[in-house]
Write a protein that holds these residues in place. Structure first.
Motif, PDB file in Angstrom:
ATOM      1  N   THR A  16       0.954  -1.246  -0.129  1.00 19.51           N
ATOM      2  CA  THR A  16      -0.177  -0.017  -0.040  1.00 19.51           C
ATOM      3  C   THR A  16       0.965   1.263   0.043  1.00 19.51           C
ATOM      4  OG1 THR A  16      -1.866   1.076   1.012  1.00 19.51           O
ATOM      5  CG2 THR A  16      -0.077   0.266   2.527  1.00 19.51           C
ATOM      6  N   GLU A  17       0.480   2.345  -0.148  1.00 15.23           N
ATOM      7  CA  GLU A  17       1.072   3.597  -0.332  1.00 15.23           C
ATOM      8  C   GLU A  17       0.781   4.285   1.196  1.00 15.23           C
ATOM      9  OE1 GLU A  17       0.077   6.308  -3.126  1.00 15.23           O
ATOM     10  OE2 GLU A  17       1.228   5.303  -4.931  1.00 15.23           O
ATOM     11  N   ALA A  18       1.834   5.155   1.614  1.00  8.97           N
ATOM     12  CA  ALA A  18       1.491   5.598   2.812  1.00  8.97           C
ATOM     13  C   ALA A  18       2.271   6.909   2.973  1.00  8.97           C
ATOM     14  CB  ALA A  18       1.703   4.959   4.084  1.00  8.97           C
ATOM     15  N   ILE A  19       1.943   7.790   3.932  1.00 10.86           N
ATOM     16  CA  ILE A  19       2.695   8.918   4.351  1.00 10.86           C
ATOM     17  C   ILE A  19       3.288   8.991   5.679  1.00 10.86           C
ATOM     18  CG2 ILE A  19       2.512  11.422   4.598  1.00 10.86           C
ATOM     19  CD1 ILE A  19       1.620  10.972   1.856  1.00 10.86           C
ATOM     20  N   VAL A  20       4.661   9.403   5.748  1.00 10.61           N
ATOM     21  CA  VAL A  20       5.320   9.406   7.191  1.00 10.61           C
ATOM     22  C   VAL A  20       4.639  10.410   7.955  1.00 10.61           C
ATOM     23  CG1 VAL A  20       7.521   9.453   8.085  1.00 10.61           C
ATOM     24  CG2 VAL A  20       7.402   8.479   5.986  1.00 10.61           C
ATOM     25  N   THR A  21       4.330   9.995   9.346  1.00 10.69           N
ATOM     26  CA  THR A  21       3.728  11.115  10.000  1.00 10.69           C
ATOM     27  C   THR A  21       4.672  11.258  11.161  1.00 10.69           C
ATOM     28  OG1 THR A  21       2.345   9.457  11.069  1.00 10.69           O
ATOM     29  CG2 THR A  21       1.263  10.456   9.331  1.00 10.69           C
ATOM     30  N   GLY A  22       5.448  10.633  11.337  1.00 13.56           N
ATOM     31  CA  GLY A  22       6.451  10.754  12.593  1.00 13.56           C
ATOM     32  C   GLY A  22       7.611   9.974  12.612  1.00 13.56           C
ATOM     33  N   GLY A  28      11.706   4.402  15.295  1.00  9.07           N
ATOM     34  CA  GLY A  28      10.640   4.042  14.716  1.00  9.07           C
ATOM     35  C   GLY A  28       9.841   4.813  13.928  1.00  9.07           C
ATOM     36  N   ILE A  29       9.357   4.475  12.889  1.00  9.61           N
ATOM     37  CA  ILE A  29       8.557   5.241  11.802  1.00  9.61           C
ATOM     38  C   ILE A  29       7.267   5.049  11.921  1.00  9.61           C
ATOM     39  CG2 ILE A  29       8.312   5.556   9.427  1.00  9.61           C
ATOM     40  CD1 ILE A  29      11.235   4.160   8.825  1.00  9.61           C
ATOM     41  N   GLU A  30       6.420   6.246  12.043  1.00 11.50           N
ATOM     42  CA  GLU A  30       4.827   6.122  11.870  1.00 11.50           C
ATOM     43  C   GLU A  30       4.499   6.623  10.877  1.00 11.50           C
ATOM     44  OE1 GLU A  30       3.300   7.894  15.611  1.00 11.50           O
ATOM     45  OE2 GLU A  30       4.890   7.341  16.735  1.00 11.50           O
ATOM     46  N   LEU A  31       3.222   6.064  10.351  1.00 11.49           N
ATOM     47  CA  LEU A  31       2.720   6.333   9.056  1.00 11.49           C
ATOM     48  C   LEU A  31       1.183   6.464   9.173  1.00 11.49           C
ATOM     49  CD1 LEU A  31       4.151   3.066   7.466  1.00 11.49           C
ATOM     50  CD2 LEU A  31       5.019   5.661   7.183  1.00 11.49           C
ATOM     51  N   ASP A  32       0.494   7.158   8.201  1.00 12.54           N
ATOM     52  CA  ASP A  32      -0.861   7.488   8.255  1.00 12.54           C
ATOM     53  C   ASP A  32      -1.634   6.245   8.121  1.00 12.54           C
ATOM     54  OD1 ASP A  32      -0.283   7.120   5.539  1.00 12.54           O
ATOM     55  OD2 ASP A  32      -1.874   8.425   4.791  1.00 12.54           O
ATOM     56  N   THR A  63       7.280  -4.758  13.588  1.00 10.35           N
ATOM     57  CA  THR A  63       6.438  -3.862  13.650  1.00 10.35           C
ATOM     58  C   THR A  63       5.637  -4.081  14.969  1.00 10.35           C
ATOM     59  OG1 THR A  63       5.999  -3.823  11.150  1.00 10.35           O
ATOM     60  CG2 THR A  63       4.225  -2.619  12.594  1.00 10.35           C
ATOM     61  N   ARG A  64       5.525  -2.950  15.508  1.00 13.85           N
ATOM     62  CA  ARG A  64       4.784  -3.098  17.156  1.00 13.85           C
ATOM     63  C   ARG A  64       3.956  -1.887  17.392  1.00 13.85           C
ATOM     64  NH1 ARG A  64       7.470   0.523  20.047  1.00 13.85           N
ATOM     65  NH2 ARG A  64       9.478   1.172  19.551  1.00 13.85           N
ATOM     66  N   ASN A  65       3.245  -2.100  18.520  1.00 14.02           N
ATOM     67  CA  ASN A  65       2.313  -0.905  18.818  1.00 14.02           C
ATOM     68  C   ASN A  65       2.922   0.110  19.471  1.00 14.02           C
ATOM     69  OD1 ASN A  65      -0.183  -3.331  19.136  1.00 14.02           O
ATOM     70  ND2 ASN A  65      -0.352  -1.347  17.813  1.00 14.02           N
ATOM     71  N   ASP A  70      -3.420   1.949  18.651  1.00 17.33           N
ATOM     72  CA  ASP A  70      -4.072   2.674  17.677  1.00 17.33           C
ATOM     73  C   ASP A  70      -2.577   3.336  16.886  1.00 17.33           C
ATOM     74  OD1 ASP A  70      -4.211   4.766  19.354  1.00 17.33           O
ATOM     75  OD2 ASP A  70      -6.152   5.119  18.951  1.00 17.33           O
ATOM     76  N   ILE A  71      -1.557   3.089  17.818  1.00 16.83           N
ATOM     77  CA  ILE A  71      -0.382   3.715  17.030  1.00 16.83           C
ATOM     78  C   ILE A  71       0.500   2.326  16.819  1.00 16.83           C
ATOM     79  CG2 ILE A  71       1.842   4.962  17.764  1.00 16.83           C
ATOM     80  CD1 ILE A  71       0.129   6.347  19.925  1.00 16.83           C
ATOM     81  N   ILE A  72       1.021   2.558  15.575  1.00 19.17           N
ATOM     82  CA  ILE A  72       1.776   1.546  15.047  1.00 19.17           C
ATOM     83  C   ILE A  72       3.110   1.991  14.659  1.00 19.17           C
ATOM     84  CG2 ILE A  72       1.924  -0.322  13.266  1.00 19.17           C
ATOM     85  CD1 ILE A  72      -1.305  -0.185  13.195  1.00 19.17           C
ATOM     86  N   VAL A  73       4.201   1.539  15.194  1.00 16.55           N
ATOM     87  CA  VAL A  73       5.584   1.742  14.932  1.00 16.55           C
ATOM     88  C   VAL A  73       6.184   0.653  14.185  1.00 16.55           C
ATOM     89  CG1 VAL A  73       7.626   2.421  16.187  1.00 16.55           C
ATOM     90  CG2 VAL A  73       5.453   2.610  17.240  1.00 16.55           C
ATOM     91  N   HIS A  74       6.958   1.118  12.854  1.00 20.10           N
ATOM     92  CA  HIS A  74       7.716   0.415  12.154  1.00 20.10           C
ATOM     93  C   HIS A  74       9.169   0.605  12.620  1.00 20.10           C
ATOM     94  CE1 HIS A  74       3.894   1.492  10.049  1.00 20.10           C
ATOM     95  NE2 HIS A  74       3.895   0.234   9.627  1.00 20.10           N
ATOM     96  N   MET A  75       9.820  -0.547  12.882  1.00 25.42           N
ATOM     97  CA  MET A  75      11.218  -0.351  13.125  1.00 25.42           C
ATOM     98  C   MET A  75      12.055  -0.662  12.021  1.00 25.42           C
ATOM     99  SD  MET A  75      10.886   0.540  16.152  1.00 25.42           S
ATOM    100  CE  MET A  75      12.675   0.772  16.650  1.00 25.42           C
ATOM    101  N   PRO A  76      12.998   0.178  11.657  1.00 27.35           N
ATOM    102  CA  PRO A  76      13.918  -0.328  10.568  1.00 27.35           C
ATOM    103  C   PRO A  76      14.981  -1.110  11.154  1.00 27.35           C
ATOM    104  CG  PRO A  76      13.716   2.433  10.904  1.00 27.35           C
ATOM    105  CD  PRO A  76      12.952   1.456  12.184  1.00 27.35           C
TER     106      PRO A  76
END
Ligand SMILES: [Zn+2]
Length: 247
Positions: A16-22, A28-32, A63-65, A70-76
């Protein structure tokens, strides 16, 4: 920022496409929005990659909460370039791995149908999953395997039904798990139903599952371990006992 969890409504969405929100202090990377499953309920979070506009990739290890569901954090993974807030990315989950986890996770549900005791713990893995039951009975593992494979061969549909937190609180009997809490706190809870009109099973669960039991494929009980007087640990593996012993 909260993240729209696309994996909750479409287990088969691999990109999917997504925008980085934080970007968090821990990297950790947060997305819309995201199709990456966040670790919970015994199922590990997704790995994969984020594709940038120039075609380069950021590898995601897990990936973790965040502090809330409702916050999802993607760990590089280590030494990855960081995206910028506002950057548009194309997300790709490691689909072969996720699909194995979906097959295994569904297999754990089937085991809870075959073995009708309270569940005290579970861990879904790519090669092996384990489910702990509060029970003192002795069961033959080959009988359990035969019953599991019957449910797989019958090819029952697997689908979600949504109920509110209040409805779940009013019907506590539908929860089989003693220690794993149902995925409440988002206002609605997904019931994983197996069989027409839940004829085989229904169970609150926030994980990802295949859409019909045949997709689980060949599985077997590799071991039933005695963990204390009233606890039995079942280990589920892919394949058959014959292929396993040939390894
Ligand atoms: Zn589940």
């Amino acid at each position: 920022m909260t993240t729209t969890a696309l994996f909750r409504d479409d287990f088969y969405l691999s990109t999917t496409e997504a925008i980085v929100t934080g970007i968090r202090e821990d990297g950790g990377i947060e997305l819309d929005q995201t199709c990456f499953y966040a670790t919970s309920g015994g199922q590990p979070g997704d790995n994969g990659s984020f594709e940038r506009a120039d075609g380069s990739c950021i590898e995601i290890a897990t990936t973790r909460n965040g502090d809330t569901k409702d916050i999802i954090v993607h760990m590089p993974a280590a030494d990855q370039p960081m995206p910028l807030v506002g950057e548009k990315l194309v997300l790709h989950i490691d689909w072969p791995r996720r699909y194995r986890l979906m097959r295994m996770h569904t297999a754990c549900h089937l085991l809870s149908v075959v073995c009708q005791f309270p569940i005290t713990g579970a861990a879904v893995g790519e090669e092996e999953s384990r489910v702990d039951f509060d029970m003192s009975e002795t069961i033959d593992k080959d009988d359990v395997t035969a019953a599991l494979m019957k449910l797989v061969a019958e090819n029952h549909p697997v689908y979600l039904q949504w109920i509110t937190d209040e409805e779940l609180a009013a019907n506590p009997d539908i929860v089989k798990s003693k220690n794993v809490r149902p995925p409440m706190g988002l206002g609605r809870v997904s019931l994983v139903c197996i069989g027409e009109n839940s004829s085989v099973d229904s169970q609150p669960c926030g994980g990802t599952h295949v859409s019909e039991t045949q997709e689980v494929g060949a599985i077997f009980i590799a071991k039933i371990e005695k963990k204390g007087k009233e606890n039995r640990r079942f280990r589920i593996r892919f394949g058959t006992p014959e292929t396993a012993s040939a390894l």
